[in-house]
Design a protein around this motif. Structure first.
Motif, PDB file in Angstrom:
ATOM      1  N   UNK A 129       0.808  -1.229   0.000  1.00  0.00           N
ATOM      2  CA  UNK A 129       0.000   0.000   0.000  1.00  0.00           C
ATOM      3  C   UNK A 129       0.844   1.283   0.000  1.00  0.00           C
ATOM      4  N   UNK A 130       0.926   1.962   1.157  1.00  0.00           N
ATOM      5  CA  UNK A 130       1.629   3.260   1.232  1.00  0.00           C
ATOM      6  C   UNK A 130       3.145   3.092   1.169  1.00  0.00           C
ATOM      7  N   UNK A 131       3.622   1.845   1.255  1.00  0.00           N
ATOM      8  CA  UNK A 131       5.062   1.607   1.112  1.00  0.00           C
ATOM      9  C   UNK A 131       5.415   1.671  -0.371  1.00  0.00           C
ATOM     10  N   UNK A 132       6.436   2.444  -0.691  1.00  0.00           N
ATOM     11  CA  UNK A 132       6.772   2.728  -2.089  1.00  0.00           C
ATOM     12  C   UNK A 132       7.754   1.687  -2.610  1.00  0.00           C
ATOM     13  N   UNK A 133       8.899   1.608  -1.969  1.00  0.00           N
ATOM     14  CA  UNK A 133       9.939   0.628  -2.318  1.00  0.00           C
ATOM     15  C   UNK A 133      10.716   0.244  -1.070  1.00  0.00           C
ATOM     16  N   UNK A 134      11.522  -0.813  -1.204  1.00  0.00           N
ATOM     17  CA  UNK A 134      12.469  -1.252  -0.173  1.00  0.00           C
ATOM     18  C   UNK A 134      11.779  -1.638   1.124  1.00  0.00           C
ATOM     19  N   UNK A 135      10.520  -2.098   1.028  1.00  0.00           N
ATOM     20  CA  UNK A 135       9.819  -2.575   2.217  1.00  0.00           C
ATOM     21  C   UNK A 135      10.556  -3.787   2.789  1.00  0.00           C
ATOM     22  N   UNK A 136      10.933  -3.675   4.064  1.00  0.00           N
ATOM     23  CA  UNK A 136      11.623  -4.795   4.718  1.00  0.00           C
ATOM     24  C   UNK A 136      10.582  -5.810   5.136  1.00  0.00           C
ATOM     25  N   UNK A 137      10.746  -7.072   4.724  1.00  0.00           N
ATOM     26  CA  UNK A 137       9.782  -8.098   5.124  1.00  0.00           C
ATOM     27  C   UNK A 137       9.734  -8.222   6.645  1.00  0.00           C
ATOM     28  N   UNK A 138       8.522  -8.396   7.173  1.00  0.00           N
ATOM     29  CA  UNK A 138       8.357  -8.459   8.623  1.00  0.00           C
ATOM     30  C   UNK A 138       7.017  -9.064   8.975  1.00  0.00           C
ATOM     31  N   UNK A 139       6.447  -8.639  10.120  1.00  0.00           N
ATOM     32  CA  UNK A 139       5.220  -9.305  10.559  1.00  0.00           C
ATOM     33  C   UNK A 139       3.942  -8.618  10.094  1.00  0.00           C
ATOM     34  N   UNK A 140       4.058  -7.658   9.166  1.00  0.00           N
ATOM     35  CA  UNK A 140       2.839  -7.067   8.586  1.00  0.00           C
ATOM     36  C   UNK A 140       2.076  -8.139   7.816  1.00  0.00           C
ATOM     37  N   UNK A 141       0.776  -8.225   8.111  1.00  0.00           N
ATOM     38  CA  UNK A 141      -0.068  -9.221   7.442  1.00  0.00           C
ATOM     39  C   UNK A 141      -0.676  -8.615   6.182  1.00  0.00           C
ATOM     40  N   UNK A 142      -0.607  -9.359   5.098  1.00  0.00           N
ATOM     41  CA  UNK A 142      -1.226  -8.927   3.848  1.00  0.00           C
ATOM     42  C   UNK A 142      -2.733  -9.150   3.955  1.00  0.00           C
ATOM     43  N   UNK A 143      -3.507  -8.094   3.586  1.00  0.00           N
ATOM     44  CA  UNK A 143      -4.965  -8.179   3.727  1.00  0.00           C
ATOM     45  C   UNK A 143      -5.656  -8.069   2.370  1.00  0.00           C
ATOM     46  N   UNK A 144      -6.868  -8.587   2.327  1.00  0.00           N
ATOM     47  CA  UNK A 144      -7.694  -8.429   1.132  1.00  0.00           C
ATOM     48  C   UNK A 144      -7.823  -6.942   0.802  1.00  0.00           C
ATOM     49  N   UNK A 145      -7.679  -6.604  -0.466  1.00  0.00           N
ATOM     50  CA  UNK A 145      -7.778  -5.209  -0.881  1.00  0.00           C
ATOM     51  C   UNK A 145      -6.438  -4.490  -0.925  1.00  0.00           C
ATOM     52  N   UNK A 146      -5.403  -5.095  -0.337  1.00  0.00           N
ATOM     53  CA  UNK A 146      -4.065  -4.482  -0.384  1.00  0.00           C
ATOM     54  C   UNK A 146      -3.485  -4.541  -1.802  1.00  0.00           C
ATOM     55  N   UNK A 147      -2.551  -3.647  -2.075  1.00  0.00           N
ATOM     56  CA  UNK A 147      -1.654  -3.840  -3.214  1.00  0.00           C
ATOM     57  C   UNK A 147      -0.261  -4.131  -2.661  1.00  0.00           C
ATOM     58  N   UNK A 148       0.379  -5.114  -3.260  1.00  0.00           N
ATOM     59  CA  UNK A 148       1.677  -5.584  -2.762  1.00  0.00           C
ATOM     60  C   UNK A 148       2.702  -5.499  -3.892  1.00  0.00           C
ATOM     61  N   UNK A 149       3.728  -4.679  -3.684  1.00  0.00           N
ATOM     62  CA  UNK A 149       4.811  -4.598  -4.667  1.00  0.00           C
ATOM     63  C   UNK A 149       5.901  -5.574  -4.263  1.00  0.00           C
ATOM     64  N   UNK A 150       6.236  -6.449  -5.202  1.00  0.00           N
ATOM     65  CA  UNK A 150       7.323  -7.390  -4.950  1.00  0.00           C
ATOM     66  C   UNK A 150       8.463  -7.052  -5.897  1.00  0.00           C
ATOM     67  N   UNK A 151       9.633  -6.908  -5.313  1.00  0.00           N
ATOM     68  CA  UNK A 151      10.824  -6.534  -6.069  1.00  0.00           C
ATOM     69  C   UNK A 151      11.826  -7.673  -5.898  1.00  0.00           C
ATOM     70  N   UNK A 152      12.241  -8.253  -7.027  1.00  0.00           N
ATOM     71  CA  UNK A 152      13.130  -9.413  -7.005  1.00  0.00           C
ATOM     72  C   UNK A 152      14.374  -9.103  -7.830  1.00  0.00           C
ATOM     73  N   UNK A 153      15.520  -9.186  -7.194  1.00  0.00           N
ATOM     74  CA  UNK A 153      16.791  -9.044  -7.910  1.00  0.00           C
ATOM     75  C   UNK A 153      17.645 -10.264  -7.629  1.00  0.00           C
ATOM     76  N   UNK A 154      18.196 -10.852  -8.680  1.00  0.00           N
ATOM     77  CA  UNK A 154      19.023 -12.049  -8.502  1.00  0.00           C
ATOM     78  C   UNK A 154      20.382 -11.866  -9.171  1.00  0.00           C
ATOM     79  N   UNK A 155      21.340 -12.614  -8.621  1.00  0.00           N
ATOM     80  CA  UNK A 155      22.633 -12.776  -9.285  1.00  0.00           C
ATOM     81  C   UNK A 155      22.645 -14.190  -9.852  1.00  0.00           C
TER      82      UNK A 155
END
Ligand code: MF3
Ligand code: CO
Length: 244
Positions: free
Chosen positions: A66-92
């Motif tokens: 939601x209001x998190x733009x980027x670089x959200x540190x994974x933690x104990x926030x629960x994902x809820x219905x109606x949320x938008x979730x940005x997932x950023x994946x970088x690999x080597x």
């Protein structure tokens, strides 16, 4: 770069499919960790050095809700219905980086927020169309801003896209706003991570006390989408497309 991009994209899409309401962002990140490992790759994010006084990045992926733009540190926030979730994946993978992000709607999302997601995606695709040999760098920047400005959205100014290769952050920085026709000429084979961050309200952002998580100042939702692309003659090649 093609192989690294494909791996990053496959992980991104598989991770998106794993999102379910009730899950914490930490649980999602650990799924990301496993997917990256199963692909024979490494996270490009974990332990990434922070700015002065900030500990290295502690997650395998970035999960911004939601209001998190980027670089959200994974933690104990629960994902809820109606949320938008940005997932950023970088690999080597085999010495090269693939970097990509998408924003997923969990269940039924407010139509205004869904429109924000779609316009942000459109801005990314319009920007990618400008990543062709002979154009200039800020043709990309301008395409993002000119796509979303008529909608009244805020374009984040404090974070940018970037060149990408053997390192995640290489020159040039790619702003998501500004006049076209400036900056270096684009040449075939340049690889760029283009990543618009588009807000429903103000473009202003701030960083939380964890030193990483960037949120909108007005706490309205924000969308982040990203592809790694190769500049080519005539048409850019998107490197972060999944196999399926
Ligand atoms: N895609 C992001 C970027 O280009 C992710 C970086 S997170 C970090 O900056 F922790 F690794 F910095
Ligand atoms: Co990036």
């Amino acid at each position: 770069m093609r192989d690294a991009g494909r791996v990053a994209a496959n992980v991104r899409v598989q991770l998106a499919k794993a999102i379910a309401p009730g899950m914490t962002t930490q649980e999602l990140d650990l799924i990301g960790r496993d997917l990256i490992e199963q692909a024979g790759a490494r996270s490009a994010f974990i332990q990434y050095p922070g700015p002065r006084g900030v500990p290295p990045y502690p997650g395998y992926t970035c999960i911004s809700v939601n209001e998190e733009v980027v670089h959200g540190i994974p933690g104990d926030r629960k994902i809820q219905l109606g949320d938008i979730v940005s997932i950023d994946v970088g690999v080597v993978y085999k010495g090269f980086i693939g970097d990509n992000a998408m924003t997923v709607c969990v269940g039924v999302t407010d139509p205004n927020v869904l429109a924000l997601v779609r316009w942000a995606e459109q801005s990314l695709h319009n920007a990618i169309e400008q990543a062709v040999a002979g154009n200039r760098l800020t043709d990309i920047s301008h395409a993002v801003e000119s796509t979303v400005k008529p909608q009244g959205y805020g374009v984040v100014r404090d974070f940018v896209g970037h060149g990408v290769g053997r390192k995640m952050h290489e020159p040039p920085q790619i702003y998501n706003f500004g006049p076209p026709g400036r900056g270096p000429l684009l040449k075939e084979g340049m690889t760029l991570a283009i990543e618009p961050m588009i807000n429903l309200g103000t473009h202003d952002v701030e960083t939380l006390d964890d030193g990483w998580t960037v949120v909108t100042r007005d706490r309205l939702p924000s969308v982040h989408v990203e592809h790694t692309v190769a500049v080519m003659e005539g048409k850019a090649e998107i490197l972060t497309l999944p196999d399926v």
